[in-house]
Write a protein that holds these residues in place. Structure first.
Motif, PDB file in Angstrom:
ATOM      1  N   ARG A  60       0.833  -1.207   0.000  1.00  0.00           N
ATOM      2  CA  ARG A  60       0.000   0.000   0.000  1.00  0.00           C
ATOM      3  C   ARG A  60       0.869   1.259   0.000  1.00  0.00           C
ATOM      4  O   ARG A  60       0.536   2.252  -0.658  1.00  0.00           O
ATOM      5  N   VAL A  61       1.988   1.223   0.699  1.00  0.00           N
ATOM      6  CA  VAL A  61       2.931   2.351   0.636  1.00  0.00           C
ATOM      7  C   VAL A  61       3.443   2.521  -0.797  1.00  0.00           C
ATOM      8  O   VAL A  61       3.523   3.638  -1.323  1.00  0.00           O
ATOM      9  N   ALA A  62       3.746   1.388  -1.435  1.00  0.00           N
ATOM     10  CA  ALA A  62       4.250   1.450  -2.812  1.00  0.00           C
ATOM     11  C   ALA A  62       3.181   2.012  -3.758  1.00  0.00           C
ATOM     12  O   ALA A  62       3.493   2.774  -4.681  1.00  0.00           O
ATOM     13  N   VAL A  63       1.925   1.657  -3.530  1.00  0.00           N
ATOM     14  CA  VAL A  63       0.844   2.198  -4.359  1.00  0.00           C
ATOM     15  C   VAL A  63       0.716   3.708  -4.109  1.00  0.00           C
ATOM     16  O   VAL A  63       0.588   4.492  -5.051  1.00  0.00           O
ATOM     17  N   ALA A  64       0.787   4.114  -2.845  1.00  0.00           N
ATOM     18  CA  ALA A  64       0.727   5.545  -2.528  1.00  0.00           C
ATOM     19  C   ALA A  64       1.849   6.291  -3.247  1.00  0.00           C
ATOM     20  O   ALA A  64       1.630   7.347  -3.848  1.00  0.00           O
ATOM     21  N   ARG A  65       3.042   5.738  -3.198  1.00  0.00           N
ATOM     22  CA  ARG A  65       4.179   6.365  -3.891  1.00  0.00           C
ATOM     23  C   ARG A  65       3.898   6.486  -5.388  1.00  0.00           C
ATOM     24  O   ARG A  65       4.161   7.525  -5.999  1.00  0.00           O
ATOM     25  N   ALA A  66       3.349   5.410  -5.971  1.00  0.00           N
ATOM     26  CA  ALA A  66       3.079   5.423  -7.409  1.00  0.00           C
ATOM     27  C   ALA A  66       2.030   6.461  -7.776  1.00  0.00           C
ATOM     28  O   ALA A  66       2.019   6.964  -8.900  1.00  0.00           O
ATOM     29  N   LEU A  67       1.137   6.789  -6.828  1.00  0.00           N
ATOM     30  CA  LEU A  67       0.042   7.722  -7.114  1.00  0.00           C
ATOM     31  C   LEU A  67       0.398   9.179  -6.829  1.00  0.00           C
ATOM     32  O   LEU A  67      -0.368  10.082  -7.175  1.00  0.00           O
ATOM     33  N   MET A  68       1.549   9.424  -6.196  1.00  0.00           N
ATOM     34  CA  MET A  68       1.900  10.772  -5.736  1.00  0.00           C
ATOM     35  C   MET A  68       1.753  11.840  -6.805  1.00  0.00           C
ATOM     36  O   MET A  68       1.264  12.930  -6.552  1.00  0.00           O
ATOM     37  N   ASN A  69       2.207  11.543  -8.008  1.00  0.00           N
ATOM     38  CA  ASN A  69       2.201  12.566  -9.055  1.00  0.00           C
ATOM     39  C   ASN A  69       0.970  12.476  -9.954  1.00  0.00           C
ATOM     40  O   ASN A  69       0.978  12.976 -11.070  1.00  0.00           O
ATOM     41  N   ARG A  70      -0.078  11.829  -9.451  1.00  0.00           N
ATOM     42  CA  ARG A  70      -1.332  11.650 -10.190  1.00  0.00           C
ATOM     43  C   ARG A  70      -1.057  11.161 -11.611  1.00  0.00           C
ATOM     44  O   ARG A  70      -1.365  11.839 -12.596  1.00  0.00           O
ATOM     45  N   PRO A  71      -0.495   9.956 -11.719  1.00  0.00           N
ATOM     46  CA  PRO A  71      -0.076   9.474 -13.034  1.00  0.00           C
ATOM     47  C   PRO A  71      -1.260   9.168 -13.951  1.00  0.00           C
ATOM     48  O   PRO A  71      -2.325   8.751 -13.473  1.00  0.00           O
ATOM     49  N   ALA A  72      -1.057   9.390 -15.248  1.00  0.00           N
ATOM     50  CA  ALA A  72      -2.089   9.037 -16.221  1.00  0.00           C
ATOM     51  C   ALA A  72      -2.276   7.528 -16.253  1.00  0.00           C
ATOM     52  O   ALA A  72      -3.357   7.031 -16.566  1.00  0.00           O
ATOM     53  N   LEU A  73      -1.206   6.810 -15.920  1.00  0.00           N
ATOM     54  CA  LEU A  73      -1.231   5.356 -16.015  1.00  0.00           C
ATOM     55  C   LEU A  73      -0.565   4.760 -14.783  1.00  0.00           C
ATOM     56  O   LEU A  73       0.531   5.173 -14.401  1.00  0.00           O
ATOM     57  N   LEU A  74      -1.251   3.777 -14.192  1.00  0.00           N
ATOM     58  CA  LEU A  74      -0.643   3.008 -13.108  1.00  0.00           C
ATOM     59  C   LEU A  74      -0.333   1.612 -13.638  1.00  0.00           C
ATOM     60  O   LEU A  74      -1.237   0.886 -14.068  1.00  0.00           O
ATOM     61  N   LEU A  75       0.947   1.269 -13.629  1.00  0.00           N
ATOM     62  CA  LEU A  75       1.399  -0.049 -14.070  1.00  0.00           C
ATOM     63  C   LEU A  75       1.654  -0.902 -12.849  1.00  0.00           C
ATOM     64  O   LEU A  75       2.267  -0.442 -11.891  1.00  0.00           O
TER      65      LEU A  75
END
Ligand code: ADP
Ligand code: ADP
Length: 227
Positions: free
Chosen positions: A147-162
């Motif tokens: 969940r921390v890793a998902v939060a990190r991935a979402l920080m910059n509001r990415p157009a795409l989450l891989l």
């Protein structure tokens, strides 16, 4: 709106062909799972879309940007701003607490530290782990780490989450929690591309399945939403 577009992508490693003419599109808001046997090119595909590696020929466009037109610096910047990646083994930084692991992603794109930490805390809160903000990765459970890793991935509001086997290292209960999280994110509009061996993950989280075989798209099918 098209978020991912591959046209005739080939990737060769020496004599080995990892991708053999892949063309596909992913639209905004879709949740797409890619499955296929070991060695069929799934990781290579993910690396192409993430801009972590370049095709031998063909084009990869993400969020309207032809990745082939970016130099290494431009690509690194584009990746940080527009693409979030979640890995099987979390890839957290061991000597930073959860909050700083998340905040760092925004600081690397130039967001001031205070603002980055504020958003990081909001995200940890949304993901139900705000109480773990000062905890170092080693003391987090597998599910909390992811969940921390998902939060990190979402920080910059990415157009795409891989996501590359995002539940592969988790027990089934934590795995289900991460799947619920991915489903929730998709329901609020996050575009997802999930690479997995796990049919349960694919059918729970994705609305479309792309099956790979020998470096090619062998089959595509719509998936029924499951509760
Ligand atoms: P999958 O993720 O589906 O298991 P990969 O994308 O890892 O498949 O691999 C596809 C093919 O490309 C395999 O035959 C693999 O051996 C080869 N391959 C992948 N990466 C490399 C590399 N860095 N060097 C040489 N061969 C590679
Ligand atoms: P480049 O050299 O191509 O600009 P970097 O080596 O800086 O790229 O970064 C590679 C990846 O590692 C990026 O995804 C970036 O977000 C991450 N990264 C870079 N520096 C750090 C760091 N100090 N702590 C954590 N992650 C980092």
């Amino acid at each position: 709106q098209t978020i991912v577009r591959l046209d005739g992508v080939h990737k060769e490693y020496g004599d080995a062909t990892a991708l053999d003419g892949v063309s596909l599109e992913i639209q905004a808001g879709e949740a797409v799972a890619v499955m296929g046997p070991s060695g069929c090119g799934k990781s290579t595909l993910l690396n192409m879309v993430a801009g972590l590696d370049r095709p031998t020929s063909g084009t990869v466009q993400v969020h309207g940007q032809d990745l082939g037109r970016l130099n290494e610096t431009g690509l690194a910047l584009f990746r940080r701003r527009h693409i979030g990646v979640v890995f099987q083994f979390f890839n957290l930084i061991d000597d930073l607490p959860a909050l700083d692991n998340v905040a760092l992603a925004a600081q690397l794109t130039g967001t001031p530290a205070r603002q980055a930490r504020r958003r990081a805390l909001e995200l940890l809160d949304e993901l139900g782990i705000a109480d773990r903000k000062d905890t170092y990765p080693a003391a987090l459970s597998g599910g909390e780490r992811q969940r921390v890793a998902v939060a990190r991935a979402l920080m910059n509001r990415p157009a795409l989450l891989l996501a590359d086997e995002p539940t592969g290292a988790l027990d089934s209960r934590s795995g289900e929690q991460v799947m619920d999280l991915l489903i929730d994110l998709n329901q609020i509009g996050q575009t997802l591309l999930i690479v997995t061996h796990d049919p349960h993950l694919a059918t729970r989280c994705a609305s479309r399945l792309i099956e790979f075989a020998d470096g090619r798209v062998a089959r595509q099918s719509a998936l029924e939403p499951t509760a």
